[in-house]
Design an enzyme around this catalytic site. Sequence first.
Site, PDB file in Angstrom:
ATOM      1  N   GLY A   1       0.793  -1.209   0.000  1.00 57.17           N
ATOM      2  CA  GLY A   1       0.000   0.000   0.000  1.00 57.17           C
ATOM      3  C   GLY A   1       0.831   1.267   0.000  1.00 57.17           C
TER       4      GLY A   1
ATOM      5  CG  ASN B   1      -3.850   3.950  10.283  1.00 55.75           C
ATOM      6  OD1 ASN B   1      -4.227   5.017   9.796  1.00 55.75           O
ATOM      7  ND2 ASN B   1      -2.740   3.850  10.995  1.00 55.75           N
TER       8      ASN B   1
ATOM      9  CB  ALA C   1      -1.610  -8.783   0.056  1.00 54.83           C
TER      10      ALA C   1
ATOM     11  CB  CYS D   1       4.457   2.522   9.884  1.00 54.57           C
ATOM     12  SG  CYS D   1       3.178   3.765  10.116  1.00 54.57           S
TER      13      CYS D   1
END
Length: 388
Positions: free
Chosen positions: A72, A147, A196, A320
């Site tokens: 992404g 998110n 994915a 992240c």
Amino acid sequence: MTTPRTYLDFNATAPLRPEARMAMLAALDAYGNPSSVHAEGRAARALVERSREAVAALVGAHANEVFFTSGGSEANNWVLAAGWDTILVSDIEHPSVLEPVRRGRARVEALPVGAAGVVEISEVAARALKAGPSLGVAVAALQLANNETGVLQPVAELAAFARAHDLYTFTDAVQAAGRIAIDCEALDVDFLSLSAHKLGGPKGVGALIVRGDTRLGALIAGGGQERRMRAGTENVAGIAGFGAAAEAARRDLAAMHRLRALRDRLERDVLRLTPAVRIIGREAERLANTSCFALPGAEAETLVIKLDLAGIAASSGAACSSGKVAASHVLAAMGVAPDLAGAAIRISLGWASTEADVDAFVAAWSAIMRGAAPGRLGANGQRATATA
């Protein structure tokens, strides 16, 4: 004695689905280069194209609109580095959207969110119309679901405005795919990114949906792969796993109410045990699998560590950002006070989540709130030994 593990961090990454694992193992035997015309190459090409169709079906796109990427973040960077004159972007986007915007040369129009974490399209309209023709070739970027909070955004409404005013529209759908029904035709966006591993596929593979004849240059030159838009031999095994995960996620959409029930029960039990908890984004429509909540006076990092010692994998924000002690830009944009934002943790469920997982979390949370040593929980989730 090893503490049993309960995984509640699907928004960071989902465990690999069995269907994806099987597809990847089978694809490893398809050793031909997908660009080769011989039988071995054609066999590998067939796997790639079947997966392209599965990914397209997941989001209501056409197969020829799907371009495979390494994930992404790559897809997001591809769109945002396309030489725009102006980029309208919300304050709550993933860093893989915000960072290329900041590093680029485009004029940037920030789109603030309200206290519930939702972008007001009227604000988008006001800013765009005020700038008028000076926007040049412009794109409006708005994620489909956040998110950290799971809050859903009015992307279709934004796209309708953009279409009427000659703007392009891009949505990061990484967190939304496989968790809500997505129809690119209905959304009417120009670009949509996917990953994915968020829906049970392998890490290191994603896709960018580029609709119709939309303006976008090649990402990598030097080969004919991905219709000359991204050169380099395709990651056949990863793509096959992505396709299988996309098919399974599409099938599971009908059972998303199961995850909503689990999430809602978890929140009820947390509020019962700790009434002071604030559930962030609760006022808005959210993904069924996501809960972001904060306990005033607590520290998120400490809570996540204690939960980990108790066998619970949770998050204090985007994965992240692990290793960084920094305030959440998402919660700051929502106007959450810094001390409360610093106490926020995220629980995210997924395809493998069960009632027992919620039971384990609630037991661990209860023990931590009572001051139990986090590593001393019994196998049944009850506190084995109380400590002072």
